[in-house]
Design a protein around this motif. Structure first.
Motif, PDB file in Angstrom:
ATOM      1  N   LYS A  20       0.838  -1.204   0.000  1.00 53.18           N
ATOM      2  CA  LYS A  20       0.000   0.000   0.000  1.00 53.18           C
ATOM      3  C   LYS A  20       0.873   1.254   0.000  1.00 53.18           C
ATOM      4  O   LYS A  20       0.577   2.238  -0.700  1.00 53.18           O
ATOM      5  CB  LYS A  20      -0.898  -0.006   1.235  1.00 53.18           C
ATOM      6  CG  LYS A  20      -1.605   1.320   1.499  1.00 53.18           C
ATOM      7  CD  LYS A  20      -2.364   1.266   2.796  1.00 53.18           C
ATOM      8  CE  LYS A  20      -2.756   2.677   3.251  1.00 53.18           C
ATOM      9  NZ  LYS A  20      -1.612   3.499   3.625  1.00 53.18           N
ATOM     10  N   THR A  21       1.948   1.262   0.790  1.00 50.94           N
ATOM     11  CA  THR A  21       2.854   2.409   0.800  1.00 50.94           C
ATOM     12  C   THR A  21       3.472   2.623  -0.570  1.00 50.94           C
ATOM     13  O   THR A  21       3.574   3.765  -1.062  1.00 50.94           O
ATOM     14  CB  THR A  21       3.951   2.201   1.855  1.00 50.94           C
ATOM     15  OG1 THR A  21       3.350   2.006   3.141  1.00 50.94           O
ATOM     16  CG2 THR A  21       4.882   3.400   1.908  1.00 50.94           C
ATOM     17  N   LEU A  22       3.877   1.523  -1.197  1.00 54.28           N
ATOM     18  CA  LEU A  22       4.441   1.633  -2.552  1.00 54.28           C
ATOM     19  C   LEU A  22       3.400   2.160  -3.534  1.00 54.28           C
ATOM     20  O   LEU A  22       3.714   2.966  -4.421  1.00 54.28           O
ATOM     21  CB  LEU A  22       4.950   0.267  -2.997  1.00 54.28           C
ATOM     22  CG  LEU A  22       5.565   0.204  -4.404  1.00 54.28           C
ATOM     23  CD1 LEU A  22       6.783   1.118  -4.482  1.00 54.28           C
ATOM     24  CD2 LEU A  22       5.945  -1.236  -4.747  1.00 54.28           C
ATOM     25  N   LEU A  23       2.145   1.728  -3.372  1.00 51.79           N
ATOM     26  CA  LEU A  23       1.077   2.190  -4.248  1.00 51.79           C
ATOM     27  C   LEU A  23       0.863   3.700  -4.113  1.00 51.79           C
ATOM     28  O   LEU A  23       0.709   4.412  -5.113  1.00 51.79           O
ATOM     29  CB  LEU A  23      -0.214   1.432  -3.920  1.00 51.79           C
ATOM     30  CG  LEU A  23      -1.454   1.793  -4.743  1.00 51.79           C
ATOM     31  CD1 LEU A  23      -1.246   1.436  -6.206  1.00 51.79           C
ATOM     32  CD2 LEU A  23      -2.683   1.061  -4.193  1.00 51.79           C
ATOM     33  N   LEU A  24       0.870   4.204  -2.876  1.00 51.18           N
ATOM     34  CA  LEU A  24       0.683   5.636  -2.674  1.00 51.18           C
ATOM     35  C   LEU A  24       1.870   6.438  -3.226  1.00 51.18           C
ATOM     36  O   LEU A  24       1.683   7.508  -3.820  1.00 51.18           O
ATOM     37  CB  LEU A  24       0.484   5.932  -1.184  1.00 51.18           C
ATOM     38  CG  LEU A  24      -0.821   5.403  -0.562  1.00 51.18           C
ATOM     39  CD1 LEU A  24      -0.832   5.651   0.936  1.00 51.18           C
ATOM     40  CD2 LEU A  24      -2.027   6.072  -1.210  1.00 51.18           C
ATOM     41  N   ASP A  25       3.078   5.923  -2.986  1.00 50.14           N
ATOM     42  CA  ASP A  25       4.252   6.617  -3.524  1.00 50.14           C
ATOM     43  C   ASP A  25       4.219   6.657  -5.054  1.00 50.14           C
ATOM     44  O   ASP A  25       4.559   7.671  -5.670  1.00 50.14           O
ATOM     45  CB  ASP A  25       5.529   5.924  -3.050  1.00 50.14           C
ATOM     46  CG  ASP A  25       5.735   6.069  -1.554  1.00 50.14           C
ATOM     47  OD1 ASP A  25       5.138   6.994  -0.957  1.00 50.14           O
ATOM     48  OD2 ASP A  25       6.465   5.244  -0.967  1.00 50.14           O
TER      49      ASP A  25
END
Length: 317
Positions: free
Chosen positions: A131-136
Motif C-alpha cells: 500500500k505504501t508503494l502504491l501511494l508513492d
C-alpha cells in the motif's frame, strides 16, 4: 448648455492634437530617412586601403554569414534533438510508472484479499508495504501527468478509505465494498495509463510538427543566405573588377599609342579602388607622360634629321 465650438466651427469634442501628431510623425520619418541616407553614404565611402584588405573583407563578408548560419543550424538541431530526447524519456517514464501503478493495484488487492481471509499479521505487513508503494507511485505520477492531479487525489483518497475499511474488526462483512474500492482503483489506474499514452502521442506529434517547422525555417534561411552570399560576391567582384578593367584599358591604350608611333596618347589615367590600385594608376600615368615626352622628342629628332638631310642634298648639288 451648448457644447464649445472650435475655431473652425466643429465641436471641440473632436481631438485637436491629431494634426500635431501627424506633423510630428512626418518629421520623425524625415529625420529617419536622413539618418539612413547618411549612414548609407558613409558605408559607401568605406573602401579598403589595399587589395589584400579588400580580399579579406570580401571573404569575411561572404564567409561570416555562412559560418553564422552553420552555427545557428547546429544549435537549433542540437536543441531539437535534446528536447526530443527529453520528451521521449518523459513519455517512457510516464508510461512505465502508470503501468506499474496498474500492477500495484492488482498486487495490493491480492494481498488485501488474503489478509481478509487469513487475518495473518505477516500478510498485513506485506499489504502495508504494498500500500505504501502504491501511494508513492500515485504521487510520482503527478511529476509526469500534472493535468491528472484531481484523478490522483481521488485515487489516494480511495486507497486511504479502503485501508480504513480493511482494518475494521469485522472486515469480512465489508468485502463487497472493498471489491468496489479496488475496482474503482483499477479503473483510475487504467485511465492514468491511457492518459500517459495519449500524452506520449501528443508530444510525439508536437515534436514532429516542430521538426517540420525547423526544417522549413532552415530551408528558407538557406535560400536567404545563398541570395545574400551571391549579392555580396557580386558586389565585391564589381569592386575588384572595376580597377582591374581600368588598369587593363590604360595598358592597352599605352600599347596602342606606342605601336602607332605618332606620339599621341590617351588622356590622364585614373584608377579608383584600393590604394594599391590607385598607386598603380599613378605609375601608369607617369609612364604615359614619359612615353608622351619620348614620342615628342622622337618626332623632333626625326624632323631635325629630315631637315639636315635636305640641307646636305642641296649643298651637294
Amino acid at each position: 448648455m451648448d457644447a464649445p465650438v472650435a475655431r473652425d466651427g466643429n465641436p471641440a469634442a473632436q481631438p485637436r492634437g491629431e494634426g500635431d501628431l501627424a506633423r510630428a510623425m512626418h518629421l520623425a520619418l524625415r529625420r529617419a530617412r536622413r539618418h539612413w541616407r547618411r549612414l548609407l553614404i558613409r558605408l559607401a565611402r568605406l573602401r579598403p586601403r589595399s587589395f589584400r584588405a579588400l580580399l579579406i573583407a570580401g571573404f569575411s563578408a561572404v564567409a561570416i554569414p555562412l559560418a553564422g548560419a552553420i552555427v545557428a543550424t547546429s544549435f537549433e538541431v542540437n536543441r531539437l534533438a535534446a528536447d526530443s530526447q527529453e520528451a521521449i524519456n518523459r513519455a517512457v517514464r510516464a508510461t512505465l510508472i502508470t503501468q506499474y501503478l496498474v500492477d500495484d493495484v492488482d498486487a495490493t488487492e491480492r494481498m488485501a484479499r488474503r489478509y481478509m481471509v487469513l487475518r495473518d499479521r505477516d500478510l498485513f505487513d506485506d499489504y502495508m508495504a504494498r500500500k505504501t508503494l502504491l501511494l508513492d507511485r500515485a504521487r510520482a505520477v503527478l511529476q509526469y501527468l500534472p493535468d491528472q492531479r484531481n484523478t490522483v487525489k481521488v485515487f489516494i483518497a480511495d486507497v486511504n478509505a479502503m485501508h480504513g475499511l480493511l482494518r475494521q474488526r469485522y472486515g469480512r462483512n465489508h468485502r463487497q465494498e472493498l471489491v468496489d474500492y479496488f475496482a474503482g482503483l483499477a479503473r483510475m489506474a487504467s485511465g492514468l495509463s491511457q492518459a500517459a499514452n495519449a500524452q506520449a502521442t501528443r508530444e510525439a506529434e508536437e515534436m514532429r510538427a516542430r521538426a517540420e517547422r525547423t526544417r522549413t525555417l532552415l530551408f528558407w534561411q538557406a535560400i536567404a543566405l545563398i541570395a545574400v552570399s551571391m549579392l555580396l560576391s557580386w558586389y565585391f567582384l564589381r569592386i575588384i573588377g572595376k580597377p582591374v578593367r581600368d588598369i587593363d584599358s590604360a595598358i592597352r591604350a599605352l600599347g596602342n599609342s606606342g605601336e602607332a608611333g605618332d606620339g599621341r596618347t590617351e588622356g590622364a589615367i585614373r584608377v579608383d579602388g584600393p590604394q594599391d590600385f590607385v598607386e598603380l594608376g599613378h605609375r601608369l600615368e607617369w609612364l604615359r607622360s614619359r612615353l608622351g615626352e619620348a614620342e615628342a622628342q622622337k618626332s623632333r629628332l626625326d624632323r631635325k634629321s629630315v631637315v639636315e638631310g635636305k640641307c646636305v642634298d642641296m649643298g651637294g648639288r
